[in-house]
Write a protein that holds these residues in place. Structure first.
Motif, PDB file in Angstrom:
ATOM      1  N   GLU A   3      20.931  62.706   6.535  1.00 39.39           N
ATOM      2  CA  GLU A   3      21.252  63.853   5.674  1.00 39.39           C
ATOM      3  C   GLU A   3      22.449  64.638   6.216  1.00 39.39           C
ATOM      4  N   GLY A   4      22.518  64.762   7.526  1.00 37.93           N
ATOM      5  CA  GLY A   4      23.659  65.447   8.136  1.00 37.93           C
ATOM      6  C   GLY A   4      24.958  64.716   7.812  1.00 37.93           C
ATOM      7  N   LEU A   5      24.935  63.402   7.959  1.00 33.60           N
ATOM      8  CA  LEU A   5      26.151  62.609   7.716  1.00 33.60           C
ATOM      9  C   LEU A   5      26.535  62.655   6.237  1.00 33.60           C
ATOM     10  N   GLU A   6      25.537  62.564   5.368  1.00 34.62           N
ATOM     11  CA  GLU A   6      25.831  62.630   3.928  1.00 34.62           C
ATOM     12  C   GLU A   6      26.422  63.988   3.560  1.00 34.62           C
ATOM     13  N   HIS A   7      25.892  65.027   4.188  1.00 37.82           N
ATOM     14  CA  HIS A   7      26.409  66.369   3.906  1.00 37.82           C
ATOM     15  C   HIS A   7      27.908  66.447   4.275  1.00 37.82           C
ATOM     16  N   LEU A   8      28.252  65.926   5.440  1.00 34.40           N
ATOM     17  CA  LEU A   8      29.668  65.971   5.845  1.00 34.40           C
ATOM     18  C   LEU A   8      30.524  65.149   4.892  1.00 34.40           C
ATOM     19  N   MET A  40      50.809  68.453   9.737  1.00 37.18           N
ATOM     20  CA  MET A  40      49.550  67.688   9.848  1.00 37.18           C
ATOM     21  C   MET A  40      48.369  68.555   9.356  1.00 37.18           C
ATOM     22  N   PRO A  41      47.639  68.139   8.313  1.00 37.13           N
ATOM     23  CA  PRO A  41      46.545  68.995   7.813  1.00 37.13           C
ATOM     24  C   PRO A  41      45.434  69.158   8.852  1.00 37.13           C
ATOM     25  N   ALA A  42      44.807  70.368   8.832  1.00 37.40           N
ATOM     26  CA  ALA A  42      43.680  70.598   9.762  1.00 37.40           C
ATOM     27  C   ALA A  42      42.531  69.666   9.384  1.00 37.40           C
ATOM     28  N   ILE A  43      41.790  69.260  10.370  1.00 37.83           N
ATOM     29  CA  ILE A  43      40.664  68.362  10.086  1.00 37.83           C
ATOM     30  C   ILE A  43      39.564  69.154   9.382  1.00 37.83           C
ATOM     31  N   PRO A  44      39.142  68.697   8.183  1.00 33.76           N
ATOM     32  CA  PRO A  44      38.123  69.460   7.452  1.00 33.76           C
ATOM     33  C   PRO A  44      36.851  69.604   8.287  1.00 33.76           C
ATOM     34  N   SER A  45      36.321  70.816   8.298  1.00 32.34           N
ATOM     35  CA  SER A  45      35.082  71.019   9.052  1.00 32.34           C
ATOM     36  C   SER A  45      34.401  72.294   8.602  1.00 32.34           C
ATOM     37  N   PRO A  46      33.098  72.383   8.792  1.00 37.32           N
ATOM     38  CA  PRO A  46      32.417  73.638   8.464  1.00 37.32           C
ATOM     39  C   PRO A  46      32.911  74.729   9.407  1.00 37.32           C
ATOM     40  N   ARG A  47      33.321  75.886   8.832  1.00 40.18           N
ATOM     41  CA  ARG A  47      33.884  76.947   9.696  1.00 40.18           C
ATOM     42  C   ARG A  47      33.136  78.261   9.534  1.00 40.18           C
ATOM     43  N   LEU A  71      28.500  76.459   8.498  1.00 38.07           N
ATOM     44  CA  LEU A  71      27.912  75.928   9.740  1.00 38.07           C
ATOM     45  C   LEU A  71      26.393  75.841   9.608  1.00 38.07           C
ATOM     46  N   PHE A  72      25.812  76.842   8.959  1.00 37.59           N
ATOM     47  CA  PHE A  72      24.356  76.847   8.785  1.00 37.59           C
ATOM     48  C   PHE A  72      23.930  75.657   7.932  1.00 37.59           C
ATOM     49  N   ARG A  73      24.676  75.436   6.823  1.00 39.30           N
ATOM     50  CA  ARG A  73      24.287  74.331   5.914  1.00 39.30           C
ATOM     51  C   ARG A  73      24.394  72.970   6.622  1.00 39.30           C
ATOM     52  N   ALA A  74      25.473  72.790   7.374  1.00 36.48           N
ATOM     53  CA  ALA A  74      25.646  71.505   8.071  1.00 36.48           C
ATOM     54  C   ALA A  74      24.562  71.335   9.143  1.00 36.48           C
ATOM     55  N   GLY A  75      24.317  72.424   9.908  1.00 39.93           N
ATOM     56  CA  GLY A  75      23.294  72.364  10.962  1.00 39.93           C
ATOM     57  C   GLY A  75      21.928  72.040  10.377  1.00 39.93           C
ATOM     58  N   ARG A  76      21.638  72.663   9.225  1.00 42.88           N
ATOM     59  CA  ARG A  76      20.320  72.441   8.605  1.00 42.88           C
ATOM     60  C   ARG A  76      20.180  70.983   8.157  1.00 42.88           C
ATOM     61  N   ALA A  77      21.267  70.422   7.623  1.00 39.83           N
ATOM     62  CA  ALA A  77      21.203  69.027   7.174  1.00 39.83           C
ATOM     63  C   ALA A  77      20.928  68.101   8.367  1.00 39.83           C
ATOM     64  N   PHE A  78      21.621  68.318   9.499  1.00 43.03           N
ATOM     65  CA  PHE A  78      21.376  67.480  10.693  1.00 43.03           C
ATOM     66  C   PHE A  78      19.985  67.718  11.263  1.00 43.03           C
ATOM     67  N   GLN A  79      19.510  68.963  11.134  1.00 44.37           N
ATOM     68  CA  GLN A  79      18.165  69.270  11.625  1.00 44.37           C
ATOM     69  C   GLN A  79      17.135  68.481  10.806  1.00 44.37           C
ATOM     70  N   HIS A  80      17.407  68.330   9.498  1.00 45.02           N
ATOM     71  CA  HIS A  80      16.511  67.554   8.631  1.00 45.02           C
ATOM     72  C   HIS A  80      16.468  66.100   9.071  1.00 45.02           C
ATOM     73  N   SER A  81      17.623  65.478   9.120  1.00 43.42           N
ATOM     74  CA  SER A  81      17.690  64.085   9.596  1.00 43.42           C
ATOM     75  C   SER A  81      19.165  63.723   9.784  1.00 43.42           C
ATOM     76  N   LEU A  82      19.369  62.680  10.588  1.00 45.97           N
ATOM     77  CA  LEU A  82      20.749  62.247  10.841  1.00 45.97           C
ATOM     78  C   LEU A  82      21.432  61.766   9.553  1.00 45.97           C
TER      79      LEU A  82
END
Ligand code: HEM
Length: 478
Positions: free
Chosen positions: A26-31, A1-8, A13-24
């Motif tokens: 943008e965070g979702l689009e980044h993921l 079973m492949p690992a679930i893709p995620s910022p590690r 983690l910084f890039r994903a956090g920054r996108a969510f900090q900008h707006s919801l």
């Protein structure tokens, strides 16, 4: 079973956090853009599995027994309460939703529309040519004022200034970027204290009103005279006598199951918190999209002036405003007030080759679905005509491709109100105002509802000439 893709890595983690900090969004689009249709992000109890697209929506929204609200909207518990629709599931949830129904259907929805339009009319009347106004903020306040009356009754509506200030204090925390908000709710902080003090102030007045009505055996809160007289709510400021009455009176009524004080409080607070914000958002973005797309405002105005019922307040009258309906539908597509729907899954499940463990937080996204290239042609363009069913090649979206009000047993309780109010109010604005957009590139903000972060400024032009207020307008003098 492949690992679930995620910022590690720290950088991911910084890039994903920054996108969510900008707006919801943008965070979702980044993921979505970085990790694909299934990903996970967050630490500890906030770690969420994001599933994007119509198949994910169908899986999550059709299987209510496995994808629960309790455990997903816990952040809202201190505000909405333990018996609120958003914090409960199963039979208790269904029973409370049924009890509140009369406030949100037919008579109740029409009553709301009349009150909201009267409130918006008063706002338009206060605008002067040349003035710059934050049209989203102004409309949101007008809607809040009408909903306070509709949900809480006249006595509490008379305390509007006080209640509005406290409600906005609650929103100050709820509208913070998600990472900040999650921390603020977990740790003692000034923001949390202020929000908790504000909700205590609001609920004190609501409990007082509930107890007074029970004591006086007067569920409607209408005093010894009985029901309030019928009439123009704009003139008398009162709901007409033919509607179901305010939400407190519906929840206290002898029809159906009996509700405890807390159940009434939680329903009323949820309706306030979950009501004016998304309707203000839906209307604000509809105004923005209409002014920002050449020809749309003019066409809305032409339709409004030619309408058989220019002061439409019923679902049937609003259906006649065909073009206005397309504009609203399209705006709810490009700018859905509710961007994401979280759930807590009870049992493990598989999706697109991944195993998501039982107990996980899961989220699907209205915003990502509505902007998906796999579903929509030119998804980022605002094209009201795509809703014209007579157009060659038109294909109606499925309920999981277009879901501004959610789906099934958890569909928005206010959808009937919103789907009448939004076209009616947009049509009224186009008929009565000339507005020039001043905010060119609004930034996304807000969590419970997508709002323009720094407001939506317009310059008010000379009003189109009308024969008299509330009648069909004569030709636009400009
Ligand atoms: C344009 C306006 C509105 C939009 C786009 C909207 C959108 C939504 C969506 C998408 C959901 C489902 C959330 C989920 O599945 O996780 C929802 C639920 C809900 N909405 Fe709305 N909403 C609007 C207006 C209102 C109004 C006017 C009320 C007022 C009373 C309201 C109260 C609620 C409540 C209480 C729920 C929870 C329903 C349940 O759990 O059964 N909403 N809304």
């Amino acid at each position: 079973m492949p690992a679930i893709p995620s910022p590690r890595t720290p950088a991911q983690l910084f890039r994903a956090g920054r996108a969510f900090q900008h707006s919801l969004p943008e965070g979702l689009e980044h993921l979505r853009d970085t990790y694909g249709p299934v990903s996970a992000f967050g630490i500890g109890p906030t770690r969420t599995h994001f599933l994007f697209g119509p198949d994910a929506n169908a899986l999550v929204m059709k299987n209510e027994d496995n994808f629960r609200f309790s455990g997903a909207y816990d952040m809202l518990r201190p505000i909405a309460g333990n018996t609120a629709l958003v914090t409960t599931d199963g039979e208790p949830h269904a029973r409370r939703k049924r009890k509140a129904r009369p406030s949100f259907h037919r008579g109740g929805a029409e009553e709301s529309t009349r009150l909201i339009l009267a409130s918006i009319d008063a706002t338009i009347d206060s605008w002067r040519p040349g003035q710059h106004v934050d049209v989203h903020g102004a409309l949101r306040s007008a809607i809040r004022s009408a909903m306070l009356r509709q949900f809480c009754g006249e006595r509490l509506a008379a305390r509007e200034d006080y209640l509005a200030t406290e409600l906005e204090r609650i929103h100050e925390l709820m509208d913070r970027p998600l990472p900040q908000q999650l921390i603020a709710w977990k740790l003692p902080s000034t923001a949390r204290r202020r929000a908790l003090d504000a909700i205590a102030a609001v609920e004190r007045l609501i409990y007082e009103e509930i107890r007074r009505r029970r004591r006086e055996r007067d569920p409607g809160g209408r005093g010894a005279e009985g029901r309030m007289p019928a009439g123009d709510p704009g003139v008398q400021g009162q709901p007409p006598a033919d509607g179901p009455g305010d939400l407190i009176s519906v929840m206290l009524s002898a029809d159906g199951p009996t509700m405890s004080d807390q159940e009434v409080r939680d329903m009323v607070v949820s309706a306030l918190i979950a009501g004016y914000d998304p309707v203000g958002s839906g209307l604000g973005w509809a105004v923005y999209n209409s002014l920002n797309t050449p020809g749309v405002w003019q066409r809305l105005r032409e339709e409004a002036s030619a309408a058989p019922a220019p002061d439409a307040t019923s679902a049937a009258e609003v259906r006649e405003l065909r073009y206005t309906q397309w504009v609203v539908q399209e705006s709810l597509r490009t700018h859905p007030p509710v961007v994401m729907s979280p759930r807590r899954c009870v049992r493990s499940f598989r999706f697109q080759g991944h195993l998501i463990p039982g107990g996980s937080l899961v989220a699907v996204s209205e915003y990502i679905t509505h902007r998906s290239l796999a579903v929509w042609r030119e998804p980022d363009r605002f094209l009201p005509e795509r809703w014209d069913t007579s157009r060659e090649g038109h294909r109606a979206p499925t309920p999981f491709e277009y879901l501004p009000y959610g789906y099934g047993g958890r569909r928005c309780i206010g959808a009937n109100i919103a789907s009448v109010v939004l076209p009616a109010a947009l049509s009224r604005l186009a008929r009565r105002t000339t507005l020039e957009l001043r905010t060119r590139r609004p930034q996304f903000g807000g969590i419970p509802a997508l709002i323009p972060r720094d407001g939506l400024f317009v310059e008010v032009g000379a009003a189109p000439r009308e024969e008299k207020a509330g009648s069909v307008l004569t030709k636009d003098p400009r």
